[in-house]
Every structure is written in C-alpha cells, then in structure tokens.
Design a protein around this motif. Structure first.
Motif, short mmCIF file in Angstrom:
data_model
loop_
_atom_site.label_atom_id
_atom_site.label_comp_id
_atom_site.label_asym_id
_atom_site.label_seq_id
_atom_site.Cartn_x
_atom_site.Cartn_y
_atom_site.Cartn_z
N GLN A 22 0.85 -1.19 0.00
CA GLN A 22 0.00 0.00 0.00
C GLN A 22 0.89 1.24 0.00
O GLN A 22 1.71 1.44 0.90
N VAL A 23 0.71 2.06 -1.03
CA VAL A 23 1.43 3.33 -1.13
C VAL A 23 0.53 4.42 -0.54
O VAL A 23 -0.66 4.51 -0.87
N ARG A 24 1.11 5.23 0.33
CA ARG A 24 0.34 6.27 1.00
C ARG A 24 0.87 7.66 0.66
O ARG A 24 2.06 7.92 0.80
N VAL A 25 -0.04 8.51 0.20
CA VAL A 25 0.31 9.90 -0.11
C VAL A 25 -0.39 10.79 0.91
O VAL A 25 -1.61 10.97 0.86
N LYS A 26 0.39 11.31 1.84
CA LYS A 26 -0.18 12.14 2.92
C LYS A 26 -0.11 13.62 2.52
O LYS A 26 0.97 14.15 2.28
N ASN A 27 -1.27 14.25 2.46
CA ASN A 27 -1.36 15.66 2.08
C ASN A 27 -1.66 16.52 3.31
O ASN A 27 -2.77 16.48 3.84
N PRO A 28 -0.70 17.34 3.78
CA PRO A 28 -0.92 18.14 4.98
C PRO A 28 -1.54 19.52 4.70
O PRO A 28 -1.66 20.34 5.61
N ASN A 29 -1.92 19.78 3.46
CA ASN A 29 -2.37 21.11 3.07
C ASN A 29 -3.89 21.27 3.14
O ASN A 29 -4.63 20.29 3.18
N PHE A 30 -4.33 22.54 3.11
CA PHE A 30 -5.76 22.86 3.14
C PHE A 30 -6.33 22.94 1.72
O PHE A 30 -7.21 23.75 1.43
N GLY A 31 -5.83 22.11 0.86
CA GLY A 31 -6.30 22.02 -0.51
C GLY A 31 -5.89 20.68 -1.08
O GLY A 31 -4.93 20.06 -0.61
N PRO A 32 -6.59 20.16 -2.09
CA PRO A 32 -6.26 18.85 -2.65
C PRO A 32 -4.91 18.85 -3.36
O PRO A 32 -4.48 19.87 -3.90
N TYR A 33 -4.26 17.69 -3.33
CA TYR A 33 -2.99 17.49 -4.03
C TYR A 33 -3.22 16.51 -5.17
O TYR A 33 -3.51 15.34 -4.95
N LYS A 34 -3.10 17.00 -6.40
CA LYS A 34 -3.27 16.17 -7.58
C LYS A 34 -1.89 15.79 -8.11
O LYS A 34 -1.08 16.66 -8.43
N PHE A 35 -1.62 14.48 -8.18
CA PHE A 35 -0.30 14.03 -8.59
C PHE A 35 -0.36 13.19 -9.86
O PHE A 35 -1.40 12.61 -10.20
N HIS A 36 0.77 13.14 -10.54
CA HIS A 36 0.86 12.43 -11.83
C HIS A 36 1.27 10.97 -11.61
O HIS A 36 1.61 10.56 -10.50
N ASP A 37 1.27 10.20 -12.71
CA ASP A 37 1.78 8.83 -12.65
C ASP A 37 3.22 8.85 -12.14
O ASP A 37 4.03 9.68 -12.55
N THR A 38 3.50 7.92 -11.25
CA THR A 38 4.83 7.86 -10.63
C THR A 38 5.33 6.42 -10.64
O THR A 38 4.58 5.49 -10.36
N THR A 39 6.61 6.26 -10.96
CA THR A 39 7.22 4.94 -10.95
C THR A 39 8.07 4.77 -9.70
O THR A 39 8.97 5.58 -9.44
N ALA A 40 7.76 3.75 -8.93
CA ALA A 40 8.56 3.41 -7.74
C ALA A 40 9.48 2.25 -8.10
O ALA A 40 9.04 1.26 -8.68
#
Length: 218
Positions: free
Chosen positions: A100-118
């Motif tokens: 499970q990959v977790r993207v934690k957003n601490p901001n008062f607005g949405p975070y839209k992210f692109h395709d990412t390779t791990a």
C-alpha cells in the motif's frame, strides 16, 4: 426720580442677557467635547479592527495558505503471494507481494499528482518497478493506493551474488524502494503550486517467514 426709575428699568435686563449667553457657550463646549470623545472612540475602534484583521490575515497566511510538501510512503501491510530463493550454486530470489502506497497531504487544498514509478533495488541494482497511478489526495488527508509488486534478482551481475548468498543464508534480505512524485496543490480554487513528494524506504524481508521484518522510510 423719573430718571432713576428709567435707569432701573434699563439695567436689569443686562445680567439676564449675559447669563443666557453663558449657558449657550457651555452647551457648545459640552457638545464639542462629546464630538471629540466620539471621534476618539471611533479611531480606537478602527485601530483595533485593523490590528485584529492583520492578526487574522497573518494566521491565515501562515496556516491555510502555506503550502507544504506531501509525504510518500510504503505502508507496513505488505503481503507476500510468492517468495522463492536459491542459496547454493547461484544465489537468487523471486517474489511477488501487494503493498500500500500512502500519499499524505498536509495542506488545506487537494494534491493532484501524476503517474509515478517506484523502483525496488537490491544493493543499488534495480530488481523491479511498480506504477503508482495518478490520483488526488484530499485536503488534510491520506490517499491509499494498493499496488502489486514483482521482484527478481535476474538483473544482478555475478559479482553481486556473493553478498546476496550471505544474506539469504542468514535468513534476511534487504531491499530499498525509491520514488519521486510530482503534482500540484490547489488552494481556494484559484491558486495552484507545484509540489513534489519523495519516497526512500528500506525493507528487510524475513525469507523463512515470508514476511517483512522491518520497514523504515525517510
């Protein structure tokens, strides 16, 4: 006698007129004093409101409008479907697991992210990759994405298999996982700011138990 009476009739009105003029002047002074006090109070109210507004704007700028970098991490709930190893002639491994990959957003607005390779690596050599699809982490929340990972030691050169053989014989396999995610934080439906999130995790796999012994992410 007539002149004396005439004088008495003329002068009594003078004090009365002077007394009336004094009351008018007092009323005027009192009225001016009231206006002056009202102006002072108004100025105090305006100054207090300006200070309060400045404090509110400062707090708003330091909290709501401040954009922080999101955090990208691997969750501890890694589940193995397959894990095979060879420790004798040619040390090797093959494994598949869900993570499970977790993207934690601490901001008062949405975070839209692109395709990412791990990428997953052993001793600095890539042994597998997984795609993290583009998505969105809501304001002050964590986006959880399940991924299927397949790793193999086939990419290792023969010079690196001696270390691998020692690790497998010892019952533990150390892997690293890295990724760099890019996206934008959207504030107040009008301001967008680019922000990236990086993942750098070290995974120690218990080979015999086919489970994760430890997981540390920076």
């Amino acid at each position: 006698m007539a002149e004396y009476q005439n004088n008495q009739q003329e002068y009594p009105f003078v004090p009365a007129n002077r007394h009336h003029r004094s009351d008018a002047e007092s009323n005027t002074l009192y009225s001016n004093e009231l206006k002056r006090k009202k102006k002072i109070k108004l100025a105090i109210y305006i100054a207090a409101f300006a200070v309060f507004q400045g404090i509110v704007i400062t707090i708003f700028a330091l909290t709501v409008m401040r954009v922080k970098s999101p955090k990208l991490r691997l969750g501890n709930n890694i589940r193995f479907q397959n894990l095979t190893t060879e420790t004798e002639q040619s040390p090797s491994f093959d494994m598949s697991f869900t993570a499970q990959v977790r993207v934690k957003n601490p901001n008062f607005g949405p975070y839209k992210f692109h395709d990412t390779t791990a990428t997953f690596a052993y001793d600095g050599v890539t042994v597998g990759e997984v795609l993290i699809p583009k998505s969105k982490a809501g304001l002050k929340s964590t986006k959880k994405i399940n991924v299927a990972v397949n790793l193999s030691s086939r990419a290792l050169q023969s010079s690196g298999t001696s270390k691998l053989g020692n690790e497998l014989s010892g019952g533990a396999l150390t892997l690293t996982s890295k990724a760099e995610m890019s996206g934008k934080v959207e504030l107040m439906l009008m301001m967008k700011k680019k922000k990236s999130a990086e993942m750098d995790c070290t995974i120690t796999v218990d080979v015999s138990a086919k489970a994760v012994r430890s997981l540390q992410c920076k």
